[in-house]
Motif scaffolding. Sequence first.
Motif, PDB file in Angstrom:
ATOM      1  N   PHE A   1      73.938  30.461  12.653  1.00 15.88           N
ATOM      2  CA  PHE A   1      73.430  30.200  13.619  1.00 15.88           C
ATOM      3  C   PHE A   1      73.445  31.583  14.508  1.00 15.88           C
ATOM      4  CE2 PHE A   1      73.324  29.637  18.431  1.00 15.88           C
ATOM      5  CZ  PHE A   1      72.074  28.906  18.657  1.00 15.88           C
ATOM      6  N   VAL A   2      74.714  32.287  14.578  1.00 17.97           N
ATOM      7  CA  VAL A   2      74.854  33.472  15.195  1.00 17.97           C
ATOM      8  C   VAL A   2      74.105  34.393  14.585  1.00 17.97           C
ATOM      9  CG1 VAL A   2      76.346  35.374  15.751  1.00 17.97           C
ATOM     10  CG2 VAL A   2      77.156  32.914  15.822  1.00 17.97           C
ATOM     11  N   SER A   3      73.781  34.294  13.128  1.00 16.34           N
ATOM     12  CA  SER A   3      72.863  35.413  12.553  1.00 16.34           C
ATOM     13  C   SER A   3      71.502  35.220  12.897  1.00 16.34           C
ATOM     14  CB  SER A   3      73.206  35.330  10.994  1.00 16.34           C
ATOM     15  OG  SER A   3      74.422  35.375  10.632  1.00 16.34           O
ATOM     16  N   GLY A   4      71.027  33.767  13.132  1.00 22.42           N
ATOM     17  CA  GLY A   4      69.671  33.777  13.326  1.00 22.42           C
ATOM     18  C   GLY A   4      69.428  34.239  14.634  1.00 22.42           C
ATOM     19  N   VAL A   5      70.283  33.916  15.791  1.00 24.76           N
ATOM     20  CA  VAL A   5      69.963  34.614  17.116  1.00 24.76           C
ATOM     21  C   VAL A   5      69.952  36.107  17.114  1.00 24.76           C
ATOM     22  CG1 VAL A   5      71.088  34.799  19.288  1.00 24.76           C
ATOM     23  CG2 VAL A   5      71.000  32.667  18.179  1.00 24.76           C
ATOM     24  N   ALA A   6      70.913  36.945  16.266  1.00 26.97           N
ATOM     25  CA  ALA A   6      70.984  38.060  16.244  1.00 26.97           C
ATOM     26  C   ALA A   6      69.486  39.015  15.255  1.00 26.97           C
ATOM     27  CB  ALA A   6      72.203  38.592  15.506  1.00 26.97           C
ATOM     28  N   GLY A   7      69.112  38.110  14.569  1.00 25.49           N
ATOM     29  CA  GLY A   7      68.031  38.434  13.657  1.00 25.49           C
ATOM     30  C   GLY A   7      68.440  39.193  12.401  1.00 25.49           C
ATOM     31  N   ILE A   8      69.718  38.968  12.117  1.00 24.97           N
ATOM     32  CA  ILE A   8      70.112  39.400  10.788  1.00 24.97           C
ATOM     33  C   ILE A   8      70.526  38.296   9.682  1.00 24.97           C
ATOM     34  CG2 ILE A   8      70.924  41.596  11.704  1.00 24.97           C
ATOM     35  CD1 ILE A   8      73.742  40.337  11.894  1.00 24.97           C
ATOM     36  N   GLY A   9      70.749  38.906   8.469  1.00 27.37           N
ATOM     37  CA  GLY A   9      71.324  37.974   7.453  1.00 27.37           C
ATOM     38  C   GLY A   9      72.663  37.269   7.652  1.00 27.37           C
ATOM     39  N   GLY A  10      73.555  37.888   8.312  1.00 30.09           N
ATOM     40  CA  GLY A  10      74.937  37.343   8.485  1.00 30.09           C
ATOM     41  C   GLY A  10      75.928  37.945   7.582  1.00 30.09           C
ATOM     42  N   GLY A  11      75.440  38.782   6.523  1.00 26.61           N
ATOM     43  CA  GLY A  11      76.701  39.090   5.754  1.00 26.61           C
ATOM     44  C   GLY A  11      77.693  39.907   6.469  1.00 26.61           C
ATOM     45  N   ILE A  12      77.478  40.754   7.514  1.00 30.41           N
ATOM     46  CA  ILE A  12      78.802  41.335   8.126  1.00 30.41           C
ATOM     47  C   ILE A  12      79.509  40.494   8.861  1.00 30.41           C
ATOM     48  CG2 ILE A  12      77.135  43.522   8.312  1.00 30.41           C
ATOM     49  CD1 ILE A  12      76.858  42.540  11.331  1.00 30.41           C
ATOM     50  N   PHE A  13      79.051  39.164   9.208  1.00 28.15           N
ATOM     51  CA  PHE A  13      79.900  38.286   9.835  1.00 28.15           C
ATOM     52  C   PHE A  13      80.806  37.413   8.842  1.00 28.15           C
ATOM     53  CE2 PHE A  13      76.359  38.070  13.046  1.00 28.15           C
ATOM     54  CZ  PHE A  13      76.965  39.344  13.840  1.00 28.15           C
ATOM     55  N   LEU A  14      79.995  37.009   7.834  1.00 27.47           N
ATOM     56  CA  LEU A  14      80.538  36.339   6.695  1.00 27.47           C
ATOM     57  C   LEU A  14      81.549  37.038   6.118  1.00 27.47           C
ATOM     58  CD1 LEU A  14      80.503  33.658   5.133  1.00 27.47           C
ATOM     59  CD2 LEU A  14      78.733  34.751   3.553  1.00 27.47           C
ATOM     60  N   SER A  15      81.309  38.399   5.478  1.00 27.73           N
ATOM     61  CA  SER A  15      82.181  39.125   4.591  1.00 27.73           C
ATOM     62  C   SER A  15      83.832  39.195   5.078  1.00 27.73           C
ATOM     63  CB  SER A  15      81.519  40.231   4.241  1.00 27.73           C
ATOM     64  OG  SER A  15      82.179  41.247   3.422  1.00 27.73           O
ATOM     65  N   PRO A  16      83.637  39.393   6.525  1.00 25.60           N
ATOM     66  CA  PRO A  16      84.923  39.630   6.846  1.00 25.60           C
ATOM     67  C   PRO A  16      85.913  38.295   6.721  1.00 25.60           C
ATOM     68  CG  PRO A  16      83.751  40.719   8.298  1.00 25.60           C
ATOM     69  CD  PRO A  16      82.884  39.942   7.422  1.00 25.60           C
ATOM     70  N   ILE A  17      85.133  37.274   6.984  1.00 28.60           N
ATOM     71  CA  ILE A  17      85.831  35.668   6.904  1.00 28.60           C
ATOM     72  C   ILE A  17      86.388  35.799   5.423  1.00 28.60           C
ATOM     73  CG2 ILE A  17      85.522  33.570   7.172  1.00 28.60           C
ATOM     74  CD1 ILE A  17      83.555  33.847   9.344  1.00 28.60           C
ATOM     75  N   LEU A  18      85.533  35.961   4.554  1.00 33.84           N
ATOM     76  CA  LEU A  18      85.834  35.774   3.316  1.00 33.84           C
ATOM     77  C   LEU A  18      87.006  36.647   2.818  1.00 33.84           C
ATOM     78  CD1 LEU A  18      82.336  35.144   1.542  1.00 33.84           C
ATOM     79  CD2 LEU A  18      83.963  33.383   2.726  1.00 33.84           C
ATOM     80  N   PHE A  19      86.997  37.809   3.121  1.00 34.49           N
ATOM     81  CA  PHE A  19      88.062  38.905   2.855  1.00 34.49           C
ATOM     82  C   PHE A  19      89.250  38.353   3.595  1.00 34.49           C
ATOM     83  CE2 PHE A  19      85.046  42.109   1.689  1.00 34.49           C
ATOM     84  CZ  PHE A  19      85.367  42.319   0.265  1.00 34.49           C
TER      85      PHE A  19
END
Length: 251
Positions: free
Chosen positions: A143-161
């Motif tokens: 949802f946050v990525s959709g609002v921002a207009g990006i794919g969301g990798g920059i948010f997902l990757s830190p969580i996974l790491f």
Amino acid sequence: MEYLWLFLSFFLVAALYASAGFGGGSSYLALLALSGLPTGAIRPIALVCNLVVTGGSSVAYARAGVTPWRRALPLVVASMPAAFLGGRVQLPRQQYLLMLGGLLLLAAVLMLWQRSEAADAEAIGRRRGAGAVAVGIGTIVGFVSGVAGIGGGIFLSPILFLSRWDGARAIAATTSLFIVLNSVAGLAGQFSVGVALDVSLTLLLTVAVAGGGYLGTHLTLHRFPPAVIRKVAALLILLVGLRLVWSNWVF
């Protein structure tokens, strides 16, 4: 020639971001904002470029056998409806860019302040209830990525790491797949509210990111060690976030 600087910038951004499994959407948005294009025009261009870069990366990672399909699918499937709904949200330009900058700064800090890749035995993907956690993470990030207009990798990757979800290359592969499907869903959400796409400029820039994305993915699979992947991506995100916050902060 008017957009030559954009072409070269998009090539470099795609190469660097693809080395971390990202599409580069956050930096594409920043570059397009600097070019003076309206907010409604820059979001779909960034998402299309995301698709080109991460589409090729996802295929390369899959062929190399590093994509953890079983654990990645709950994340990406849950994120798509949320990304579609987020893509329908339209914010005023200054609020939008300030929000994007703040989110990027948070993502960069999380990536720089993360533990070593070692001691992966307690990876979140192997814990009880991991499927429900993955669905929750995918929904929120989508949802946050959709609002921002990006794919969301920059948010997902830190969580996974930070959760030691898997190794660096498996996370890069999962992030790439996540961006592909979220970019499709986000674009669908934007088009559903009448957002238009500048086809000629988009075609020009997709050529640039296709070449840069191929180079970045090759470096990831054959050259860069995992620690370098994380740090390069985090520094790029930090610089873009600072630029957006500084440019749009209301004193």
